[in-house]
Design a protein around this motif. Sequence first.
Motif, PDB file in Angstrom:
ATOM      1  N   THR A  45       8.175  -7.454 -30.168  1.00 15.97           N
ATOM      2  CA  THR A  45       9.202  -7.815 -29.189  1.00 15.97           C
ATOM      3  C   THR A  45       8.867  -7.250 -27.820  1.00 15.97           C
ATOM      4  OG1 THR A  45      10.895  -7.888 -30.904  1.00 15.97           O
ATOM      5  CG2 THR A  45      11.653  -7.696 -28.626  1.00 15.97           C
ATOM      6  N   TYR A  46       8.547  -5.960 -27.776  1.00 16.13           N
ATOM      7  CA  TYR A  46       8.166  -5.340 -26.503  1.00 16.13           C
ATOM      8  C   TYR A  46       6.886  -5.973 -25.949  1.00 16.13           C
ATOM      9  CZ  TYR A  46      11.566  -1.516 -26.693  1.00 16.13           C
ATOM     10  OH  TYR A  46      12.714  -0.779 -26.679  1.00 16.13           O
ATOM     11  N   SER A  47       5.926  -6.210 -26.819  1.00 16.91           N
ATOM     12  CA  SER A  47       4.618  -6.714 -26.389  1.00 16.91           C
ATOM     13  C   SER A  47       4.728  -8.067 -25.703  1.00 16.91           C
ATOM     14  CB  SER A  47       3.686  -6.795 -27.601  1.00 16.91           C
ATOM     15  OG  SER A  47       2.401  -7.240 -27.228  1.00 16.91           O
ATOM     16  N   TYR A  48       5.421  -9.007 -26.340  1.00 21.60           N
ATOM     17  CA  TYR A  48       5.517 -10.356 -25.770  1.00 21.60           C
ATOM     18  C   TYR A  48       6.538 -10.422 -24.635  1.00 21.60           C
ATOM     19  CZ  TYR A  48       2.345 -12.618 -28.998  1.00 21.60           C
ATOM     20  OH  TYR A  48       1.210 -13.011 -29.674  1.00 21.60           O
ATOM     21  N   SER A  49       7.585  -9.628 -24.695  1.00 19.28           N
ATOM     22  CA  SER A  49       8.573  -9.627 -23.604  1.00 19.28           C
ATOM     23  C   SER A  49       7.943  -9.116 -22.317  1.00 19.28           C
ATOM     24  CB  SER A  49       9.773  -8.755 -23.985  1.00 19.28           C
ATOM     25  OG  SER A  49      10.428  -9.260 -25.127  1.00 19.28           O
ATOM     26  N   LYS A 238      16.040  -5.056 -37.132  1.00 18.46           N
ATOM     27  CA  LYS A 238      16.167  -3.687 -36.624  1.00 18.46           C
ATOM     28  C   LYS A 238      17.403  -3.609 -35.722  1.00 18.46           C
ATOM     29  CE  LYS A 238      12.538  -2.036 -38.603  1.00 18.46           C
ATOM     30  NZ  LYS A 238      12.654  -0.944 -39.607  1.00 18.46           N
ATOM     31  N   ARG A 239      18.517  -3.163 -36.295  1.00 19.50           N
ATOM     32  CA  ARG A 239      19.783  -3.145 -35.574  1.00 19.50           C
ATOM     33  C   ARG A 239      20.113  -1.776 -34.985  1.00 19.50           C
ATOM     34  NH1 ARG A 239      23.695  -6.715 -39.640  1.00 19.50           N
ATOM     35  NH2 ARG A 239      22.348  -8.589 -39.697  1.00 19.50           N
ATOM     36  N   GLU A 240      19.454  -0.733 -35.443  1.00 16.87           N
ATOM     37  CA  GLU A 240      19.731   0.610 -34.952  1.00 16.87           C
ATOM     38  C   GLU A 240      19.054   0.841 -33.610  1.00 16.87           C
ATOM     39  OE1 GLU A 240      21.785   2.706 -36.320  1.00 16.87           O
ATOM     40  OE2 GLU A 240      22.190   1.395 -38.039  1.00 16.87           O
ATOM     41  N   LEU A 241      19.780   1.460 -32.681  1.00 16.96           N
ATOM     42  CA  LEU A 241      19.239   1.720 -31.350  1.00 16.96           C
ATOM     43  C   LEU A 241      18.040   2.661 -31.406  1.00 16.96           C
ATOM     44  CD1 LEU A 241      19.551   1.245 -28.313  1.00 16.96           C
ATOM     45  CD2 LEU A 241      21.100   3.232 -28.249  1.00 16.96           C
ATOM     46  N   ASN A 242      18.046   3.582 -32.362  1.00 15.57           N
ATOM     47  CA  ASN A 242      16.943   4.535 -32.484  1.00 15.57           C
ATOM     48  C   ASN A 242      15.612   3.838 -32.785  1.00 15.57           C
ATOM     49  OD1 ASN A 242      18.640   6.704 -32.009  1.00 15.57           O
ATOM     50  ND2 ASN A 242      19.074   7.025 -34.198  1.00 15.57           N
ATOM     51  N   ASP A 243      15.703   2.691 -33.457  1.00 14.96           N
ATOM     52  CA  ASP A 243      14.473   1.962 -33.778  1.00 14.96           C
ATOM     53  C   ASP A 243      13.779   1.440 -32.524  1.00 14.96           C
ATOM     54  OD1 ASP A 243      14.888   2.346 -36.503  1.00 14.96           O
ATOM     55  OD2 ASP A 243      16.093   0.526 -36.683  1.00 14.96           O
ATOM     56  N   TRP A 244      14.533   1.247 -31.460  1.00 13.20           N
ATOM     57  CA  TRP A 244      13.990   0.658 -30.241  1.00 13.20           C
ATOM     58  C   TRP A 244      13.631   1.703 -29.186  1.00 13.20           C
ATOM     59  CZ3 TRP A 244      12.905  -4.455 -30.235  1.00 13.20           C
ATOM     60  CH2 TRP A 244      13.470  -5.210 -31.256  1.00 13.20           C
ATOM     61  N   THR A 245      13.788   2.957 -29.529  1.00 14.11           N
ATOM     62  CA  THR A 245      13.458   4.031 -28.596  1.00 14.11           C
ATOM     63  C   THR A 245      11.971   4.354 -28.696  1.00 14.11           C
ATOM     64  OG1 THR A 245      15.667   4.971 -28.837  1.00 14.11           O
ATOM     65  CG2 THR A 245      13.966   6.393 -27.892  1.00 14.11           C
ATOM     66  N   LEU A 246      11.295   4.295 -27.565  1.00 15.22           N
ATOM     67  CA  LEU A 246       9.866   4.595 -27.525  1.00 15.22           C
ATOM     68  C   LEU A 246       9.670   6.047 -27.090  1.00 15.22           C
ATOM     69  CD1 LEU A 246       8.484   1.337 -25.851  1.00 15.22           C
ATOM     70  CD2 LEU A 246       8.441   1.930 -28.283  1.00 15.22           C
ATOM     71  N   ARG A 247       9.090   6.821 -27.983  1.00 10.17           N
ATOM     72  CA  ARG A 247       8.816   8.224 -27.653  1.00 10.17           C
ATOM     73  C   ARG A 247       7.540   8.330 -26.840  1.00 10.17           C
ATOM     74  NH1 ARG A 247      10.570   7.861 -32.780  1.00 10.17           N
ATOM     75  NH2 ARG A 247       8.422   7.689 -33.555  1.00 10.17           N
ATOM     76  N   PRO A 248       7.418   9.378 -26.016  1.00 10.05           N
ATOM     77  CA  PRO A 248       6.216   9.541 -25.186  1.00 10.05           C
ATOM     78  C   PRO A 248       5.015  10.011 -26.006  1.00 10.05           C
ATOM     79  CG  PRO A 248       7.701  11.392 -24.865  1.00 10.05           C
ATOM     80  CD  PRO A 248       8.429  10.430 -25.758  1.00 10.05           C
ATOM     81  N   ASP A 249       4.569   9.165 -26.905  1.00  5.64           N
ATOM     82  CA  ASP A 249       3.392   9.473 -27.712  1.00  5.64           C
ATOM     83  C   ASP A 249       2.570   8.202 -27.873  1.00  5.64           C
ATOM     84  OD1 ASP A 249       4.944   7.997 -29.456  1.00  5.64           O
ATOM     85  OD2 ASP A 249       5.481   9.694 -30.733  1.00  5.64           O
ATOM     86  N   ILE A 250       1.881   8.073 -28.992  1.00  7.94           N
ATOM     87  CA  ILE A 250       1.007   6.924 -29.199  1.00  7.94           C
ATOM     88  C   ILE A 250       1.784   5.615 -29.248  1.00  7.94           C
ATOM     89  CG2 ILE A 250       1.112   7.070 -31.721  1.00  7.94           C
ATOM     90  CD1 ILE A 250      -1.979   6.176 -29.590  1.00  7.94           C
ATOM     91  N   THR A 251       3.055   5.651 -29.619  1.00  5.78           N
ATOM     92  CA  THR A 251       3.853   4.415 -29.663  1.00  5.78           C
ATOM     93  C   THR A 251       4.043   3.834 -28.266  1.00  5.78           C
ATOM     94  OG1 THR A 251       5.910   5.693 -29.577  1.00  5.78           O
ATOM     95  CG2 THR A 251       5.061   5.131 -31.753  1.00  5.78           C
ATOM     96  N   LEU A 252       4.355   4.694 -27.302  1.00  2.00           N
ATOM     97  CA  LEU A 252       4.522   4.226 -25.919  1.00  2.00           C
ATOM     98  C   LEU A 252       3.193   3.753 -25.350  1.00  2.00           C
ATOM     99  CD1 LEU A 252       6.314   3.862 -23.436  1.00  2.00           C
ATOM    100  CD2 LEU A 252       5.821   6.239 -22.815  1.00  2.00           C
ATOM    101  N   ILE A 253       2.118   4.480 -25.645  1.00  2.00           N
ATOM    102  CA  ILE A 253       0.785   4.080 -25.167  1.00  2.00           C
ATOM    103  C   ILE A 253       0.416   2.709 -25.725  1.00  2.00           C
ATOM    104  CG2 ILE A 253      -1.677   4.632 -25.276  1.00  2.00           C
ATOM    105  CD1 ILE A 253      -0.895   7.587 -25.290  1.00  2.00           C
ATOM    106  N   THR A 254       0.738   2.469 -26.991  1.00  2.00           N
ATOM    107  CA  THR A 254       0.411   1.181 -27.621  1.00  2.00           C
ATOM    108  C   THR A 254       1.158   0.030 -26.961  1.00  2.00           C
ATOM    109  OG1 THR A 254       0.037   2.296 -29.737  1.00  2.00           O
ATOM    110  CG2 THR A 254       0.397  -0.077 -29.805  1.00  2.00           C
ATOM    111  N   VAL A 255       2.430   0.226 -26.661  1.00  2.00           N
ATOM    112  CA  VAL A 255       3.226  -0.822 -26.012  1.00  2.00           C
ATOM    113  C   VAL A 255       2.718  -1.095 -24.600  1.00  2.00           C
ATOM    114  CG1 VAL A 255       5.512  -1.402 -25.118  1.00  2.00           C
ATOM    115  CG2 VAL A 255       5.280  -0.428 -27.408  1.00  2.00           C
TER     116      VAL A 255
END
Length: 363
Positions: A45-49, A238-255
Motif C-alpha cells: 500500500t505504501y509502495s504503490y501510493s 490490517k485494521r489496527e493503526l499500529n500495523d501502519w506505523t513505520l518505525r525508524p528502522d529497516i521497515t522505513l528504509i524499505t518503504v
Amino acid sequence: MGDWKSKKEVVPFTAMAAVEFSIVGLHILYKSAILKGLTFFVFITYSYSFGTLLLLPHTLFFSRRLPSLKWSVLYKVFLLSLIGYVARVCSYKGLEYSSPALNSSVSTLGPAFTFILAVVFRMEFVDLERTPTQAKIIGTVVSVLGALVAVLYKGPTLVSSQPGPVVVAVPSHSLDLHKQFSNWALGGFLLAAECLLNSFASILQAHILKIYPAELMVAFMYCLGVTIITVPVSFMVKRELNDWTLRPDITLITVIYSTFLGPAFIISVHSYCLSSKGPLYTSIFKPFSIFIAAVASFILLGDGLHLGSVLGSTILLLGFYAVLWGKANEKKINDSECGNLGASSSGKKTALLQSHIDQNYVQ
C-alpha cells in the motif's frame, strides 16, 4: 547518426541493468523488513501510493501534450493493474517462503512463458521445420525443467554464511523437514505464478503502448490502478493503526527505497523499453539478477547457497539462452525474407509487410 544509434542502445541497457539491481535490492530489504514486523499489505500500500504520488507531477505537467485517453485504454490499464497486483502478491508471499536467490532463478522463466503465451494468442508464428522455432521450443521445455529442479529440490548447502565447515543440518523431527520443504516448494510455485502473470502483463502492456504511446502516463495509471485495488483490501486485512506505523528502522528504509526505486521506477523503465525494444529485451537481463541476488543474500541475509538452486539456475540459463538464440535467428530470417520480398514488390507493399513483421516481434 552514430552517436544517436549508440544512445538508443546504451540508454535501454543501462536502464534495464539498473532495474535488475533495484529489484534485487528491494527483495533483500523486504526480506529483512518482514523479520521486523512489516507485513505485505502495509508494504504494498505504501509502495504503490507513494510511487503514484511520485509520478503525479510529471503527469500533470505534460497532460496537455499527451494523446487523448479512451475507455478502451483505461479498462486495459486497469486489467494490467489487476494482473500486476496479483503478481505482486505471489512475488512477495513467495519471497517470504523462499529466498531472493530462488526468486531471481525462477524469474528467468519469463522468456519461456512469454513465448508460450505469444503462440497461444497468435502473436508468434511456429514453423517446426525451422531451427529457430525448434530452439525456442526446446529452450522453453528446458527452462520449465530447470525451474522445477530449483523449486522441488533444495539440496544440501554448498556455501554457508556461518563460520566453520559447511554441514548439512538434519532436523530432529521429520515434521520440521516436511514443513521446511513445503514452504520452499510453495514459495517456488508462487514465484513461478508471478512469472507467468508478468508475462501476461508484458504482452498486455506492449499492446497498450502500441495504441497509447505515452510511457510515463501508462506507468502512472498502472500505479494508480494498483493503489486503488490494494488500499481497500489492505485496510480490510490490517485494521489496527499500529500495523501502519513505520518505525525508524529497516521497515522505513524499505518503504522509502520502494518509493523511489520500486514500482514507479520499474514500471516506467519497462514501459520505455517495451515500446522501444519489445518484451523479449526486458527479459534478457534476468540472468544478471541471479548472481546479484545470490551474493547479496549470502552477505546481507546470511542465506546459504543450495545445490538445488545452482542446478536449477544452470538448467534455466541453458533454456533461457536457447530461447534467445532462436528468437534472434528468427528475426534475421524474417528481415532477410522481407528484404527479398521488397526487391520484387512495390515500396508500399514492402512497408506494410515490414510493419506486420515488426508488430509480431514487438508483441
